[in-house]
Design an enzyme around this catalytic site. Structure first.
Site, PDB file in Angstrom:
ATOM      1  N   ASP A  37      88.509   0.458  17.183  1.00 42.99           N
ATOM      2  CA  ASP A  37      88.224   1.713  17.615  1.00 42.99           C
ATOM      3  C   ASP A  37      87.177   2.013  18.699  1.00 42.99           C
ATOM      4  OD1 ASP A  37      86.546   0.718  15.409  1.00 42.99           O
ATOM      5  OD2 ASP A  37      85.978   2.809  15.047  1.00 42.99           O
ATOM      6  N   GLU A 132      84.877   1.278  12.861  1.00 38.67           N
ATOM      7  CA  GLU A 132      83.726   0.915  12.632  1.00 38.67           C
ATOM      8  C   GLU A 132      82.821   1.912  13.028  1.00 38.67           C
ATOM      9  OE1 GLU A 132      79.763  -0.766  14.336  1.00 38.67           O
ATOM     10  OE2 GLU A 132      81.262   0.416  15.448  1.00 38.67           O
ATOM     11  N   ASP A 155      79.663  -7.761  19.311  1.00 42.68           N
ATOM     12  CA  ASP A 155      79.409  -6.439  19.598  1.00 42.68           C
ATOM     13  C   ASP A 155      78.175  -6.029  20.207  1.00 42.68           C
ATOM     14  OD1 ASP A 155      80.194  -3.570  19.731  1.00 42.68           O
ATOM     15  OD2 ASP A 155      79.900  -3.394  17.450  1.00 42.68           O
ATOM     16  N   HIS A 338      79.465   4.646  24.646  1.00 45.35           N
ATOM     17  CA  HIS A 338      79.700   6.034  23.765  1.00 45.35           C
ATOM     18  C   HIS A 338      79.581   6.907  25.143  1.00 45.35           C
ATOM     19  CE1 HIS A 338      78.328   4.875  19.450  1.00 45.35           C
ATOM     20  NE2 HIS A 338      79.150   4.014  20.104  1.00 45.35           N
TER      21      HIS A 338
END
Length: 367
Positions: A37, A132, A155, A338
């Site tokens: 995701d 997540e 990550d 983000h």
């Protein structure tokens, strides 16, 4: 097509797969994990990736929104990318390198092992998770089916980075039940839950204990949402610190401020709910020092300097560590996640693949 026979998607959206061991040694089963995701903070629909080849150090203007400009001043790590190939989105969406870069790197490493049987390794488990970014990435992981002894999430950000510590995290949900009355006849009767909630937010410290005023190892109280009407209002907070006992200190402060506010609303009542989210994975990893030590060695073998750091956030590895799978986080090369200015370097991704390969070899060598 790669030759992995047991790869499958389960009913909850998790992907499991195994690269079988090809050594006679008894090697711990190692898992590599990334999440599928992307962040809900920025649109991930219709991503148009662009490769900016042979980056020359100048600002990168994203074509679909020229106001989105990546410059070395705002993205200092770009200064280390001269001559490399930078991948961005087009300016209207995030890129999704968080964490699709990790997925790609694990897949590339899997392809290497499946096509180079001469490279010895133990059994390698692959886990791709959903959700997540909303804190539910490992809610439905079948740990027995996974069957791994140690793990690594892929990550992280800067090449060479290795993160063995995260925040500890709680959520707090406050529900205020006010007293409704017709506004024309409300004198001495109406108690507005909305106003009470607003007063609580206004009492939060202005110069400390907030994301915008803290850094390093400092924790915070962060209001995420506030919605409601006169009769009922709900406020959601996240509470973060590297030291787990401090979470209760922050929650007690929030409760005291709420009690002070509610003194002016004697006929109203409140609910104060604390929800444990995850804990600092260092509490587990310190019991298994080889997990981090082998990762540092793998990074060095990839020609990089290991950069150990703490995450002002959490990963799937935070929760996996407390579910019995000690699981630090290694770099994927993703930056400015983000956001519409998210980027990753092809060459950093290649180094992440090399690190995964070296890591598996080290576990085999030292078993």
């Amino acid at each position: 097509a790669m030759g992995i026979e047991d790869a499958h998607l389960d009913e909850y959206g998790y992907v499991y797969a195994t690269i079988p061991a090809n050594t006679e040694k008894q090697v711990p089963v190692i898992c590599f994990c990334s999440h599928m995701d992307t962040s809900p903070d920025c649109s991930g629909a219709g991503v148009k990736p662009i490769i900016h080849r042979n980056y020359d150090g100048s600002p990168i203007v994203l074509p679909d929104d020229p106001s989105q400009v990546l410059s070395p001043e705002n993205h200092p790590h770009l200064k280390d990318q001269i001559g490399n190939d930078i991948i961005t989105a087009s300016g209207t969406t995030l890129l999704g390198a968080d964490n699709k870069a990790g997925l790609a790197e694990i897949m590339d490493a899997a392809h290497f092992f499946m096509t180079h049987p001469e490279v010895k390794h133990g059994a390698i488990r692959i886990l791709f998770t959903p959700d997540e970014e909303i804190g539910r990435g490992v809610d439905k992981v079948d740990m027995e089916k996974l069957g791994a002894d140690f793990g690594y999430t892929v990550d992280g950000e800067q090449r060479g980075s290795l993160e063995d510590e995260t925040f500890s995290a709680d959520a707090v949900v406050i529900t205020i039940h006010g007293v409704s009355a017709h506004p024309g006849f409300a004198k001495g009767k109406l108690e507005s839950a909305v106003k009470a909630g607003a007063e609580l937010l206004a009492r939060l410290p202005k110069d400390r204990l907030s994301p915008e005023t803290t850094g390093g190892r400092q924790g915070f109280i962060h209001p995420l949402s506030f919605e409601g009407m006169v009769e009922k209002a709900t406020l959601q907070f996240i509470i973060r610190d590297f030291e787990t006992p401090k979470l209760k200190e922050y929650e007690d402060l929030l409760r005291r401020l709420l009690d002070e506010v509610m003194q002016a609303y004697p006929n109203s009542h409140v609910e104060f709910k604390v929800i444990e989210q995850y804990r600092n994975m260092k509490e587990v990893l310190d019991k298994y020092p080889q997990v981090v030590e082998y990762a540092e060695e793998a990074i060095r073998r990839a020609g990089l300097r290991p950069i150990k750091s703490s995450i002002r956030g959490g990963t799937d590895g935070s929760r996996l560590s407390f579910m019995g799978l000690p699981c630090p986080n290694i770099f994927a090369g993703e930056h400015a996640f983000h956001s519409k200015q998210e980027w990753v370097s092809v060459q950093d991704m290649e180094k992440a693949v090399e690190t995964i390969i070296h890591l598996c070899r080290i576990w085999e060598e030292r078993s």
